[in-house]
Design a protein around this motif. Structure first.
Motif, PDB file in Angstrom:
ATOM      1  N   THR A 100       0.689  -1.153  -0.022  1.00 57.33           N
ATOM      2  CA  THR A 100       0.226   0.289  -0.135  1.00 57.33           C
ATOM      3  C   THR A 100       0.887   1.406   0.031  1.00 57.33           C
ATOM      4  O   THR A 100       1.974   1.042   0.755  1.00 57.33           O
ATOM      5  N   GLY A 101       0.429   2.202  -0.865  1.00 61.28           N
ATOM      6  CA  GLY A 101       1.162   3.456  -0.744  1.00 61.28           C
ATOM      7  C   GLY A 101       0.415   4.817  -0.819  1.00 61.28           C
ATOM      8  O   GLY A 101      -0.657   4.658  -1.655  1.00 61.28           O
ATOM      9  N   TRP A 102       0.780   5.717  -0.658  1.00 62.34           N
ATOM     10  CA  TRP A 102       0.208   6.996  -0.983  1.00 62.34           C
ATOM     11  C   TRP A 102       1.170   8.199  -1.094  1.00 62.34           C
ATOM     12  O   TRP A 102       2.145   8.239  -0.361  1.00 62.34           O
ATOM     13  N   ILE A 122      -8.809   1.038   0.181  1.00 61.07           N
ATOM     14  CA  ILE A 122      -9.019  -0.176   1.098  1.00 61.07           C
ATOM     15  C   ILE A 122     -10.278  -0.952   1.047  1.00 61.07           C
ATOM     16  O   ILE A 122     -10.533  -1.969   1.019  1.00 61.07           O
ATOM     17  N   ALA A 123     -11.298  -0.081   0.878  1.00 65.01           N
ATOM     18  CA  ALA A 123     -12.850  -0.693   0.966  1.00 65.01           C
ATOM     19  C   ALA A 123     -12.938  -1.452  -0.359  1.00 65.01           C
ATOM     20  O   ALA A 123     -13.260  -2.326  -0.638  1.00 65.01           O
ATOM     21  N   TRP A 124     -12.238  -0.894  -1.430  1.00 65.38           N
ATOM     22  CA  TRP A 124     -12.325  -1.479  -2.748  1.00 65.38           C
ATOM     23  C   TRP A 124     -11.598  -2.980  -2.677  1.00 65.38           C
ATOM     24  O   TRP A 124     -11.897  -4.044  -3.118  1.00 65.38           O
ATOM     25  N   ALA A 125     -10.306  -2.756  -2.073  1.00 64.93           N
ATOM     26  CA  ALA A 125      -9.566  -4.092  -2.011  1.00 64.93           C
ATOM     27  C   ALA A 125      -9.955  -5.214  -0.842  1.00 64.93           C
ATOM     28  O   ALA A 125      -9.979  -6.262  -1.290  1.00 64.93           O
ATOM     29  N   ASP A 126     -10.874  -4.581  -0.111  1.00 65.73           N
ATOM     30  CA  ASP A 126     -11.785  -5.546   0.996  1.00 65.73           C
ATOM     31  C   ASP A 126     -12.646  -6.379   0.184  1.00 65.73           C
ATOM     32  O   ASP A 126     -12.829  -7.707   0.596  1.00 65.73           O
ATOM     33  N   VAL A 127     -13.403  -5.961  -0.864  1.00 61.51           N
ATOM     34  CA  VAL A 127     -14.248  -6.538  -1.539  1.00 61.51           C
ATOM     35  C   VAL A 127     -13.519  -7.357  -2.796  1.00 61.51           C
ATOM     36  O   VAL A 127     -13.808  -8.628  -3.156  1.00 61.51           O
ATOM     37  N   ASN A 128     -12.635  -6.853  -3.569  1.00 60.50           N
ATOM     38  CA  ASN A 128     -11.804  -7.384  -4.630  1.00 60.50           C
ATOM     39  C   ASN A 128     -10.551  -8.261  -4.320  1.00 60.50           C
ATOM     40  O   ASN A 128     -10.312  -9.146  -5.267  1.00 60.50           O
ATOM     41  N   PHE A 129     -10.078  -8.259  -3.224  1.00 58.78           N
ATOM     42  CA  PHE A 129      -8.695  -8.945  -2.721  1.00 58.78           C
ATOM     43  C   PHE A 129      -8.883  -9.378  -1.225  1.00 58.78           C
ATOM     44  O   PHE A 129      -8.060  -9.423  -0.537  1.00 58.78           O
ATOM     45  N   ALA A 130     -10.042  -9.844  -0.929  1.00 59.82           N
ATOM     46  CA  ALA A 130     -10.527  -9.990   0.594  1.00 59.82           C
ATOM     47  C   ALA A 130      -9.399 -10.892   1.236  1.00 59.82           C
ATOM     48  O   ALA A 130      -9.336 -10.830   2.594  1.00 59.82           O
ATOM     49  N   SER A 131      -8.914 -11.725   0.681  1.00 60.49           N
ATOM     50  CA  SER A 131      -8.012 -12.769   1.379  1.00 60.49           C
ATOM     51  C   SER A 131      -6.520 -12.321   1.417  1.00 60.49           C
ATOM     52  O   SER A 131      -5.736 -13.173   1.959  1.00 60.49           O
ATOM     53  N   ARG A 132      -6.239 -11.063   0.726  1.00 61.12           N
ATOM     54  CA  ARG A 132      -4.806 -10.589   0.864  1.00 61.12           C
ATOM     55  C   ARG A 132      -4.485  -9.817   2.146  1.00 61.12           C
ATOM     56  O   ARG A 132      -5.197  -8.824   2.151  1.00 61.12           O
ATOM     57  N   ASP A 133      -3.238  -9.883   2.712  1.00 61.64           N
ATOM     58  CA  ASP A 133      -2.995  -9.133   3.899  1.00 61.64           C
ATOM     59  C   ASP A 133      -2.494  -7.555   2.922  1.00 61.64           C
ATOM     60  O   ASP A 133      -2.092  -7.929   1.574  1.00 61.64           O
ATOM     61  N   MET A 134      -2.612  -6.716   3.455  1.00 57.85           N
ATOM     62  CA  MET A 134      -1.775  -5.544   2.815  1.00 57.85           C
ATOM     63  C   MET A 134      -0.625  -5.162   3.634  1.00 57.85           C
ATOM     64  O   MET A 134      -0.672  -5.391   4.898  1.00 57.85           O
ATOM     65  N   THR A 135       0.217  -4.487   3.171  1.00 57.57           N
ATOM     66  CA  THR A 135       1.561  -4.188   3.797  1.00 57.57           C
ATOM     67  C   THR A 135       1.940  -2.646   3.400  1.00 57.57           C
ATOM     68  O   THR A 135       1.227  -2.284   2.502  1.00 57.57           O
ATOM     69  N   ALA A 136       2.933  -2.219   4.079  1.00 53.34           N
ATOM     70  CA  ALA A 136       3.275  -0.800   3.678  1.00 53.34           C
ATOM     71  C   ALA A 136       4.822  -0.782   4.329  1.00 53.34           C
ATOM     72  O   ALA A 136       5.060  -1.304   5.306  1.00 53.34           O
ATOM     73  N   ILE A 137       5.813  -0.035   3.673  1.00 55.38           N
ATOM     74  CA  ILE A 137       7.089   0.273   4.335  1.00 55.38           C
ATOM     75  C   ILE A 137       6.975   1.855   4.348  1.00 55.38           C
ATOM     76  O   ILE A 137       6.676   2.570   3.550  1.00 55.38           O
ATOM     77  N   ILE A 138       7.590   2.070   5.528  1.00 50.84           N
ATOM     78  CA  ILE A 138       7.544   3.677   5.852  1.00 50.84           C
ATOM     79  C   ILE A 138       8.771   4.045   6.514  1.00 50.84           C
ATOM     80  O   ILE A 138       9.517   3.057   7.279  1.00 50.84           O
ATOM     81  N   SER A 139       9.459   5.186   6.099  1.00 51.73           N
ATOM     82  CA  SER A 139      10.823   5.450   6.678  1.00 51.73           C
ATOM     83  C   SER A 139      10.436   5.825   8.268  1.00 51.73           C
ATOM     84  O   SER A 139       9.341   6.475   8.384  1.00 51.73           O
ATOM     85  N   PRO A 140      11.415   5.315   8.960  1.00 54.04           N
ATOM     86  CA  PRO A 140      11.542   5.463  10.584  1.00 54.04           C
ATOM     87  C   PRO A 140      10.923   7.088  10.788  1.00 54.04           C
ATOM     88  O   PRO A 140      10.298   7.626  11.789  1.00 54.04           O
TER      89      PRO A 140
END
Length: 178
Positions: A100-102, A122-140
């Protein structure tokens, strides 16, 4: 080819990128404040063009991707948000998740637009990719993104070395944003 959705929120339109987004897209990715926590290096016009052209490819092959964010009232390009699978060479692996990114132009920071856009994605993904975890990487050092990620239901589960230290966050497929 997978259809690229268009979503409308109270203040935003999330839509496929267009060729006429190029200048605003370059303004976004060439801004030192925007890339400070992403790559640290502003993108060249050529790199922006390649990045813009990659956006439909992710949708084509993966069925998900990034969408341009447009302000409904003004029609201005605000930034972009969505998901990708970059196949990063890092541990822990993010392959198989919706990474995930923005990213928004600085003049749109602090207005709640990133939350509004990602909440819709996320609402769209919860319907279309319900079984997939979401991840993100963020600089500390990117506290605003940490706050937004937490508001969206992400929590840190690891630190990794990916061109410098990054925090790795996850939002379980079983969890719904609050």
């Amino acid at each position: 080819m997978h259809a690229m959705p268009e979503m409308t929120t109270d203040r935003l339109i999330l839509r496929p990128h267009r060729g006429d987004d190029y200048q605003a897209f370059c303004d976004l990715w060439a801004d030192p404040d925007v890339v400070r926590h992403i790559s640290g290096k502003p993108f060249t016009a050529e790199e922006c063009w390649i990045r813009l052209m990659n956006r439909p490819g992710m949708w084509h092959f993966m069925g998900f991707g990034f969408l341009a964010i447009e302000e409904r009232v003004t029609g201005r390009f605000v930034g972009e948000a969505g998901f990708h699978e970059v196949r990063r060479d890092m541990t822990p692996s993010l392959i198989g998740t919706l990474e995930t990114g923005w990213v928004l132009l600085p003049e749109f920071h602090g207005k709640g637009y990133a939350f509004e856009a990602m909440d819709a994605m996320i609402a769209w993904a919860d319907v279309n990719f319900a079984s997939r975890d979401m991840t993100a990487i963020i600089s500390p050092g990117n506290e605003p993104s940490f706050k937004l990620a937490a508001k969206l239901g992400f929590s840190e589960f690891a630190r990794a070395d990916y061109h410098g230290e990054v925090a790795v966050l996850r939002r379980s497929a079983a969890r719904k944003a609050t």
